[in-house]
Design an enzyme around this catalytic site. Structure first.
Site, short mmCIF file in Angstrom:
data_model
loop_
_atom_site.label_atom_id
_atom_site.label_comp_id
_atom_site.label_asym_id
_atom_site.label_seq_id
_atom_site.Cartn_x
_atom_site.Cartn_y
_atom_site.Cartn_z
N LYS A 36 0.85 -1.20 0.00
CA LYS A 36 0.00 0.00 0.00
C LYS A 36 0.88 1.25 0.00
O LYS A 36 1.73 1.41 0.86
CB LYS A 36 -0.91 0.02 1.23
CG LYS A 36 -1.80 1.26 1.28
CD LYS A 36 -2.74 1.23 2.46
CE LYS A 36 -2.21 1.89 3.70
NZ LYS A 36 -2.11 3.35 3.64
N ASP A 63 -3.47 4.12 -2.25
CA ASP A 63 -4.36 4.63 -1.20
C ASP A 63 -4.43 6.16 -1.26
O ASP A 63 -3.82 6.85 -0.45
CB ASP A 63 -3.80 4.15 0.16
CG ASP A 63 -4.63 4.60 1.34
OD1 ASP A 63 -5.81 4.92 1.16
OD2 ASP A 63 -4.09 4.60 2.46
N LEU A 64 -5.18 6.68 -2.23
CA LEU A 64 -5.25 8.13 -2.39
C LEU A 64 -6.56 8.70 -1.84
O LEU A 64 -6.75 9.91 -1.82
CB LEU A 64 -5.09 8.52 -3.87
CG LEU A 64 -3.76 8.10 -4.52
CD1 LEU A 64 -3.67 8.61 -5.95
CD2 LEU A 64 -2.56 8.61 -3.73
N LYS A 65 -7.47 7.86 -1.43
CA LYS A 65 -8.75 8.28 -0.81
C LYS A 65 -9.36 9.47 -1.55
O LYS A 65 -9.56 10.55 -0.99
CB LYS A 65 -8.54 8.64 0.66
CG LYS A 65 -8.00 7.50 1.50
CD LYS A 65 -7.96 7.87 2.97
CE LYS A 65 -7.46 6.77 3.86
NZ LYS A 65 -6.01 6.56 3.80
N ASP A 68 -14.18 14.13 -4.38
CA ASP A 68 -14.41 15.41 -5.07
C ASP A 68 -15.74 15.32 -5.81
O ASP A 68 -16.47 14.33 -5.65
CB ASP A 68 -13.25 15.71 -6.03
CG ASP A 68 -12.97 17.21 -6.16
OD1 ASP A 68 -13.95 17.96 -6.33
OD2 ASP A 68 -11.81 17.62 -6.10
N PRO A 70 -18.24 14.51 -8.87
CA PRO A 70 -18.15 13.34 -9.75
C PRO A 70 -17.27 13.53 -10.99
O PRO A 70 -16.43 12.67 -11.29
CB PRO A 70 -19.61 13.08 -10.13
CG PRO A 70 -20.38 13.58 -8.96
CD PRO A 70 -19.63 14.78 -8.45
N THR A 122 -10.97 6.02 10.86
CA THR A 122 -10.97 5.57 12.26
C THR A 122 -10.50 6.67 13.22
O THR A 122 -10.57 6.52 14.42
CB THR A 122 -10.10 4.31 12.43
OG1 THR A 122 -8.88 4.52 11.74
CG2 THR A 122 -10.78 3.08 11.91
N ARG A 213 3.77 -0.54 10.46
CA ARG A 213 4.96 -0.52 11.34
C ARG A 213 5.41 -1.86 11.92
O ARG A 213 6.63 -2.08 11.99
CB ARG A 213 4.77 0.53 12.43
CG ARG A 213 4.91 1.94 11.87
CD ARG A 213 4.27 2.97 12.74
NE ARG A 213 2.82 2.88 12.69
CZ ARG A 213 2.00 3.70 13.35
NH1 ARG A 213 2.50 4.66 14.08
NH2 ARG A 213 0.69 3.56 13.25
#
Ligand code: C5P
Length: 233
Positions: A36, A63-65, A68, A70, A122, A213
């Protein structure tokens, strides 16, 4: 998932050095499901940095999340799709139209990529939602967003270990559940508040475990991965 992953372990490489990320990926290839890479890495090393690691023949979770309107999401995904990541994610809070546009874009330009929705970060709790005027619990909102992502046709969601069971029950067995905050027995929690062991998460129904980690800071990352894989067999 359309692509075949060797095992459920996705190693989060949150390293600032491209060289370190490359050497670690090289060491772990053949033992993990995917790597990732997130915004910090992408912002610094760009598409070339992603391709460099991908050329090691390891599936990439980009993992750019993305979140914006559409049309902007569609154009962004059209650009990113040349990288053909194994997994790409968008925020479910972007709404159904946004997820639909994202899915159309990826299906046309990189059909092998699995589009995944991030539910609720989270780092947010019920009080944070309330401050934003969202009067619903994190748990219920995650449930709603996971169902919306499934209805829209996405491959799965990222959620916390506490939500695995609920999402599995409401979205069925073919919907992929990716879970961060995983800690092998005896390892440091770092800044994660709620952690679960790899085995516990798999038993509850997780498909992929994002682990950073405990592996990347280990004195012997390859051996740590082997131990984790053995623990979930
Ligand atoms: O080092 P650690 O195992 O805590 O890393 C977990 C990875 O998963 C990090 O890349 C972190 O940004 C990511 N993540 C998370 N919690 C979320 C979403 C992503 O820890 N809700």
């Amino acid at each position: 998932m359309n692509q075949v992953f060797l095992n459920p372990i996705i190693v989060a490489i949150d390293k600032n050095s491209e060289n370190e990320a490359y050497e670690l990926s090289k060491e772990l290839r053949g033992h993990i499901g995917a790597i990732k890479l997130g915004l910090e890495y992408f912002d610094t090393y760009g598409p070339e940095g992603i391709i460099k690691i991908q050329n090691l023949d390891i599936p990439i979770f980009l993992d750019l999340k993305i979140h914006d309107i559409p049309q902007t999401v569609k154009k962004t995904i059209n650009t990113l799709s040349s990288l053909k990541p194994a997994i790409l994610n968008v925020h479910a809070l972007g709404g159904k139209k946004m997820m639909k546009c994202a899915l159309e874009a990826i299906s046309q330009s990189s059909p092998e990529t699995n589009l995944i929705a991030v539910t609720i970060l989270t780092s947010l709790d019920n009080d944070d939602l309330s401050m934003m005027g969202i009067d619903i619990s994190v748990k219920n909102l995650v449930s709603n967003l996971a169902k919306l992502a499934k209805e829209t046709g996405l491959s799965g969601v990222v959620c916390s270990s506490e939500e695995i069971q609920m999402v599995r029950e409401s979205c069925g067995k073919n919907f992929k559940i990716i879970v961060p905050g995983i800690r092998p027995k005896g390892s440091d929690k770092d800044d994660q508040k709620r952690v679960m062991t790899p085995k516990e998460a798999i038993i509850l129904g997780a498909d992929h475990l994002v682990i950073g980690r405990p592996i990347t800071d280990s004195k012997d990352p390859k051996n740590t991965v082997i131990e984790i894989v053995n623990s979930i067999k």
